[in-house]
Scaffold this active site. Structure first.
Site, PDB file in Angstrom:
ATOM      1  N   GLY A 360      52.157 110.748 -74.011  1.00  0.00           N
ATOM      2  CA  GLY A 360      52.540 111.058 -75.384  1.00  0.00           C
ATOM      3  C   GLY A 360      53.428 112.274 -75.397  1.00  0.00           C
ATOM      4  N   ALA A 361      53.021 113.291 -74.630  1.00  0.00           N
ATOM      5  CA  ALA A 361      53.777 114.533 -74.547  1.00  0.00           C
ATOM      6  C   ALA A 361      53.280 115.308 -73.330  1.00  0.00           C
ATOM      7  CB  ALA A 361      53.578 115.366 -75.807  1.00  0.00           C
ATOM      8  N   MET A 362      54.043 116.316 -72.932  1.00  0.00           N
ATOM      9  CA  MET A 362      53.673 117.108 -71.751  1.00  0.00           C
ATOM     10  C   MET A 362      53.969 118.573 -72.011  1.00  0.00           C
ATOM     11  SD  MET A 362      52.503 117.294 -68.715  1.00  0.00           S
ATOM     12  CE  MET A 362      52.350 118.893 -67.933  1.00  0.00           C
ATOM     13  N   GLU A 363      52.971 119.421 -71.683  1.00  0.00           N
ATOM     14  CA  GLU A 363      52.981 120.815 -72.130  1.00  0.00           C
ATOM     15  C   GLU A 363      53.768 121.775 -71.245  1.00  0.00           C
ATOM     16  OE1 GLU A 363      50.291 119.104 -71.014  1.00  0.00           O
ATOM     17  OE2 GLU A 363      49.094 120.297 -69.633  1.00  0.00           O
ATOM     18  N   ASN A 364      54.745 121.302 -70.466  1.00  0.00           N
ATOM     19  CA  ASN A 364      55.509 122.197 -69.585  1.00  0.00           C
ATOM     20  C   ASN A 364      55.750 123.533 -70.280  1.00  0.00           C
ATOM     21  OD1 ASN A 364      56.099 119.743 -68.004  1.00  0.00           O
ATOM     22  ND2 ASN A 364      57.439 119.306 -69.737  1.00  0.00           N
ATOM     23  N   GLU A 397      49.878 120.247 -77.565  1.00  0.00           N
ATOM     24  CA  GLU A 397      50.737 120.759 -76.490  1.00  0.00           C
ATOM     25  C   GLU A 397      50.854 122.284 -76.560  1.00  0.00           C
ATOM     26  OE1 GLU A 397      51.218 118.727 -74.246  1.00  0.00           O
ATOM     27  OE2 GLU A 397      50.707 116.972 -75.454  1.00  0.00           O
ATOM     28  N   HIS A 400      47.939 124.047 -75.158  1.00  0.00           N
ATOM     29  CA  HIS A 400      47.999 124.069 -73.689  1.00  0.00           C
ATOM     30  C   HIS A 400      48.735 125.302 -73.167  1.00  0.00           C
ATOM     31  CE1 HIS A 400      46.215 120.467 -72.123  1.00  0.00           C
ATOM     32  NE2 HIS A 400      47.027 119.620 -72.734  1.00  0.00           N
ATOM     33  N   GLU A 419      42.335 119.683 -70.907  1.00  0.00           N
ATOM     34  CA  GLU A 419      42.517 118.657 -71.929  1.00  0.00           C
ATOM     35  C   GLU A 419      41.447 118.674 -73.027  1.00  0.00           C
ATOM     36  OE1 GLU A 419      45.191 117.379 -72.154  1.00  0.00           O
ATOM     37  OE2 GLU A 419      46.070 117.462 -70.151  1.00  0.00           O
TER      38      GLU A 419
HETATM   39 ZN    ZN Z   1      46.945 117.602 -72.951  1.00  0.00          ZN
END
Ligand code: ZN
Length: 1007
Positions: A360-364, A397, A400, A419
């Site tokens: 869905g999304a990535m917290e870079n 995100e 995170h 998570e």
């Molecule tokens: Zn996550």
């Protein structure tokens, strides 16, 4: 990262998202849960899960929530059991650890090339003497002559005697040196390499989109879980943190983004039209958080000023959809700064909308990536559910950035420390920036009741599970880490005290900042904070919480009151939806259980504990014996509760007199617990149905939403049975006042949960033929038919229900309109509406068109079409007949044999007689070459067997209850909504126009 919750939200709010990513796609084409959710009825229909590829089987239950994820749980456990790799050495030895990476990458984002030229210098500290340096790499081609190891103490190179490439087997490469590296010394490892800009949505990969008829390419990263090794060689374990100094090459027509800010840009020698972007060195972080984006995107800034500047990267033609995320993003990030009392440490924050994205999304850190539908939204034209989902994913995100990025799980077995917390923190942060959403009030239906389904199967897993292989690691990103993680955190916050708990989190973040954490670090911080603030607990935080993270499942608490003494015996056992007779699990499941309770006399929250050594205990003095008692106060805890019959009677009596004496969450809990316990034969249905009588007074979204899926199961079982008419009267009596309360017309002043509640109420009121709902929907449908291209007639919150009702109650003209709209506009909601007809000949026509490749039906919607026909009560026999009688025609059509297994599975859900079962078994025998060995087919058979059993046990019981408790006709009347004046704009149209104007002004200001 955001995977599981996307699924949850999609179910709850019908988010339309793209299909399963390529690299996860299975051989059989199964509709993902996300695709099914396009159906406005998905709340009421059990969905199909892909068939496990590992030989496992899984169980159907009446609870759709369990149903959806059971396959995943089974698959995971079986994978682990069947895997012989568990003990294989895939971990790095840790003899040398990275401190700084200097990475230079030049991606060629061109058809026919798609490679990246790379150079890397890794500065490492030697921890133990060794003459071999192992690091991770996958699909990387090394230039062996370029590999050097320099002793920074003596400034002399070490002779390299070998380079062992085990990328294919272990994703590890090893440099062997002639003389050993010495503990305490620093070294620089350098090498040139080429990596692939793959199309697998992992590592450094390519993606594309169309702009004015031209295909535009871009390159972007997805490194979690273990895929940074595909972009550059690295020590790719979360606890091998380092600083990253990144240089990205690009064509001058493109732009780059990365975690940090650009320091300078210089031309690339010998390559006209190319430049290097030099980035500032990052803070100390894990390799899975490194991110790059090289694209022709536009970077849209916020319209307001913030201490940390925010931008949103998006393809130019979608820039107008950036406003909402750019508005809530900074507010969320600033909320977390206040909440944790720790500033976001990077100089900027970028959000990027990526056309092809697996999660869905990535917290870079500093460059958060999303699938487009998770970040971009046309606020006035899209539903409230979509808006909530976009805000929520941003919240996750950005949480995170602290939980995950600043403090990172030490290893993937405790990914819930990332998570579970990011999921938990969605709730307070959303309350702060979108208070109207009342997001915390939705926790129980979004998270807790969902987890009850997933974790009540024998195939569940402990939150903390040892993992080694990449498959095992990737499987940890599931409902147990995300959703169950968030539930046990919420429970701990409740028994420690929310404020103490929150201060404990800050203590934990400060103690472990820029480092890693194991569970015990968290328990220690919470213990220290609790001790400091005088919080009294029956055991240490660790002792209590270990019982929730190290064993799977959750308890059912049985409360049996003694009406002579005024006390109760309270016991615990693991709650299972179905006990497998062949189970070999001998573990004794016991938890430290916070028994929070209250009684009808005081309403004050009390707490006692069941210890992990107690199967049961007595609680004395529960208050007056003629007053009810409820446990799990405000449903803050992760357990179900069953009571004795008399207490259920007292609760039902109170609900009818004044249901607000129970908190909203407790009303949701009473309904959900009791119906689920009844469905698995643990309490009489009478107790659940008696409770449900009060629903005619219930106006709140959460209790209603909690009970609807359970009522739907009974509804689908009793259809066509002698009890059905009385059941329908009963439901109509309950639903009509709820519908009347919300009415049909939307208003711009509607609260968020009013909109959600109206959708639920309308969906049922129209299905039950409540005249006001049907008439208004038909009128709206007629308006849409008169102006087929006008997209402002139907509210996005009501569209699917109105279309469905228009077709259900319309004739050939209405049906033709739906089908033609689908064909001309590629709008799936019209196709789904066409499947809701009550005319069997039209449904047959639809199935005929399905096997005609020229009819305009798209292959990607065949599953959706058939499933929706099969879940239509009138359509189920039509679909079954079609499958049985037209097998050869289907096989010879453009569908071939690809869809038979799914079609078989879809027709099962509503079937509950021996004759139906026999017919299905015969079909399987007749086509054993295709259906014989399929686990999905077996799952369908299991469903029908369970349905038959349920009918045997409960049909008459419910019928008896209905004949005693329900009048023969509806007792409630409908208050007509004011008619919509033809030709005058609706409230929705007016607001849409106004918001469009504001959007336009907003864009104008931004430029
Ligand atoms: Zn996550």
């Amino acid at each position: 990262m955001r995977l599981a919750l996307m699924l949850t939200l999609a179910f709850l709010f019908q988010v339309k998202t793209s299909s399963v990513p390529k690299w996860q796609a299975s051989d059989d084409e199964y509709p993902s849960a996300l695709e099914l959710s396009e159906d406005g009825l998905s709340l009421m229909e059990p969905a199909i899960v892909p068939e496990p590829k590992d030989g496992s089987r899984w169980w159907y239950t009446p609870s759709r929530r369990a149903h959806v994820h059971s396959a995943k749980a089974k698959s995971r456990l079986m994978q682990k059991m069947m895997s012989n790799k568990v003990n294989e050495d895939l971990r790095l030895p840790g003899d040398v650890l990275p401190s700084i990476y200097s990475i230079r990458l030049l991606p060629f984002i061109e058809e026919g090339n798609f490679t990246t030229d790379g150079h890397i210098d890794i500065f490492v500290d030697c921890i133990r003497d060794t003459n071999s340096i192992s690091m991770n790499a996958a699909d990387i081609t090394f230039k062996s002559l370029s590999i050097t190891v320099l002793d920074l103490t003596t400034n002399s190179p070490l002779a390299i005697v070998d380079f062992v490439d085990e990328q294919v087997t272990r994703e590890i490469v090893t440099i062997k040196t002639a003389t050993p590296l010495t503990a305490g010394n620093r070294y620089k490892i350098s090498m040139d390499f080429t990596s692939i800009l793959n199309d697998e949505l992992r590592g450094f990969y390519r993606s594309s989109y169309m702009e004015n008829g031209v295909k535009k390419w871009l390159a972007v990263t997805q490194m979690e879980a273990p895929d940074a090794r595909r972009a550059f060689p690295c020590f790719d374990e979360p606890n091998m943190k380092a600083n990253f100094s990144i240089t990205l090459g690009r064509k001058t027509t493109m732009k780059t983004a990365s975690n940090m800010n650009i320091l300078s840009t210089n031309p690339i020698d010998g390559m006209p039209g190319y430049v290097w972007d030099y980035y500032a060195t990052s803070v100390t972080m894990s390799s899975y958080l490194v991110a790059f984006l090289v694209s022709e995107f536009e970077a849209v800034p916020t319209s307001t000023t913030h201490r940390v500047p925010f931008r949103l990267w998006v393809k130019p033609q979608s820039a107008h959809l950036a406003g909402y995320s750019l508005s809530v993003g900074p507010e969320l990030q600033e909320f977390f700064e206040r909440y944790f009392k720790i500033d976001y440490p990077l100089p900027k924050q970028d959000l990027a909308a990526i056309p092809d994205f697996a999660a869905g999304a990535m917290e870079n850190w500093g460059l958060v990536t999303y699938r487009e539908s998770a970040l971009l939204i046309d606020v006035p034209r899209e539903s409230r559910g979509r808006r909530q989902s976009v805000a929520d994913i941003n919240a996750h995100e950005l949480a995170h950035q602290w939980f995950g990025n600043l403090v990172t799980t030490d290893w993937w077995n405790t990914i819930w420390l990332n998570e579970g917390f990011a999921t938990y923190l969605e709730f307070p942060s959303m309350d702060a920036v979108e208070p109207d959403f009342r997001f915390t009030d939705q926790f129980v239906v979004i998270e807790l009741h969902y987890v009850f389904g997933v974790d009540a199967l024998e195939t569940s897993r402990p939150i903390n599970l040892p993992v080694t292989t990449n498959d095992e690691i990737n499987n940890m990103f599931d409902a147990i880490s995300y959703d169950k993680g968030s539930c046990i955190i919420r429970m701990a916050a409740d028994f420690i005290g929310l404020e103490t708990f929150t201060r404990g989190l800050t203590r934990y973040l400060n103690a472990r900042a820029y480092k890693n954490a194991v569970e015990d670090d968290l328990w220690l911080a919470l213990q220290q904070q609790s001790d400091e603030e005088g919080v009294s607990l029956p055991a240490t935080v660790k002792e209590i919480m270990d019982t929730w993270t190290l064993q799977m499942g959750f308890p059912l608490i049985n409360v049996t009151r003694d009406y002579n003494t005024g006390g109760a015996v309270v016991s615990q056992e693991r709650f299972l939806l179905r006990k497998d007779p062949g189970s070999t699990d001998t573990h004794v499941y016991r938890w430290w259980v916070p028994l929070t309770y209250t009684n009808g006399g005081s309403l004050v929250r009390q707490i006692q504990w069941l210890s992990k050594d107690q199967a049961s205990r007595t609680i004395s003095n529960l208050g007056a014996t003629d007053k009810w008692v409820i446990f799990n106060y405000d449903q803050q805890n992760l357990y179900r509760v069953a009571y004795d019959t008399e207490n259920y009677r007292l609760i039902a009596e109170q609900l009818m007199v004044d249901h607000t004496r129970f908190l909203d969450n407790n009303r949701a809990q009473l309904l959900d617990d009791t119906f689920v316990l009844a469905s698995v034969h643990l309490v009489p249905y009478k107790s659940a149905l008696d409770l449900s009588l009060y629903l005619k007074y219930e106006k709140e979204y959460v209790p209603w939403n909690a009970v609807l899926s359970e009522l739907n199961y009974i509804d689908s079982m009793l259809y066509n049975q002698p009890q059905f008419s009385q059941w329908t009267v009963h439901l109509t009596n309950l639903v009509t006042p709820y519908y009347n309360h919300h009415g049909f017309q939307e208003s711009t002043l509607d609260a968020h949960l009013t909109v959600f509640g109206r959708s639920d109420a309308m969906s049922w009121a129209c299905k039950l033929m409540v005249p006001d709902c049907v008439d208004n929907s038909k009128a709206k449908y007629a308006q849409q038919m008169a102006s087929p291209d006008n997209t402002t007639i139907l509210s996005p919150n009501q569209k699917s229900i109105i279309l469905r009702t228009g077709v259900e109650n319309g004739g050939q003209t209405e049906w033709d309109f739906a089908f033609n709209q689908y064909k001309s506009k590629y709008d799936t909601s019209y196709l789904i509406a066409a499947t809701k007809s009550r005319d069997t000949s039209r449904l047959n026509t639809l199935l005929e068109r399905m096997i005609d490749s020229q009819s305009g039906i798209r292959l990607s919607e065949v599953n959706t079409l058939f499933n929706n026909v099969a879940s239509n009560p009138v359509g189920n026999p039509v679909a079954t007949d079609f499958l049985v009688n037209r097998w050869t025609d289907i096989e010879q059509s453009w569908l071939g044999t690809n869809y038979f297994i799914n079609f078989f599975r879809y027709v099962c859900n509503r079937q509950n007689t021996q004759a139906q079962l026999d017919r299905l078994l015969q079909l399987r025998t007749d086509h054993s070459d295709i259906l014989g060995n399929s686990k999905t087919v077996q799952q369908g058979i299991d469903v029908v067997v369970e349905n038959i059993k349920w009918m045997e046990l409960h049909q008459e019981e419910i019928g008896n209850w209905l004949s005693v408790s329900v009048p023969t006709t509806t007792t409630t009347t409908t208050t007509p909504s004011p008619p919509v004046p033809a030709g005058s704009p609706s409230v929705y149209q007016t607001s849409a126009i106004l918001i469009l104007v504001f959007c336009f002004l907003g864009l104008f200001i931004m430029h």
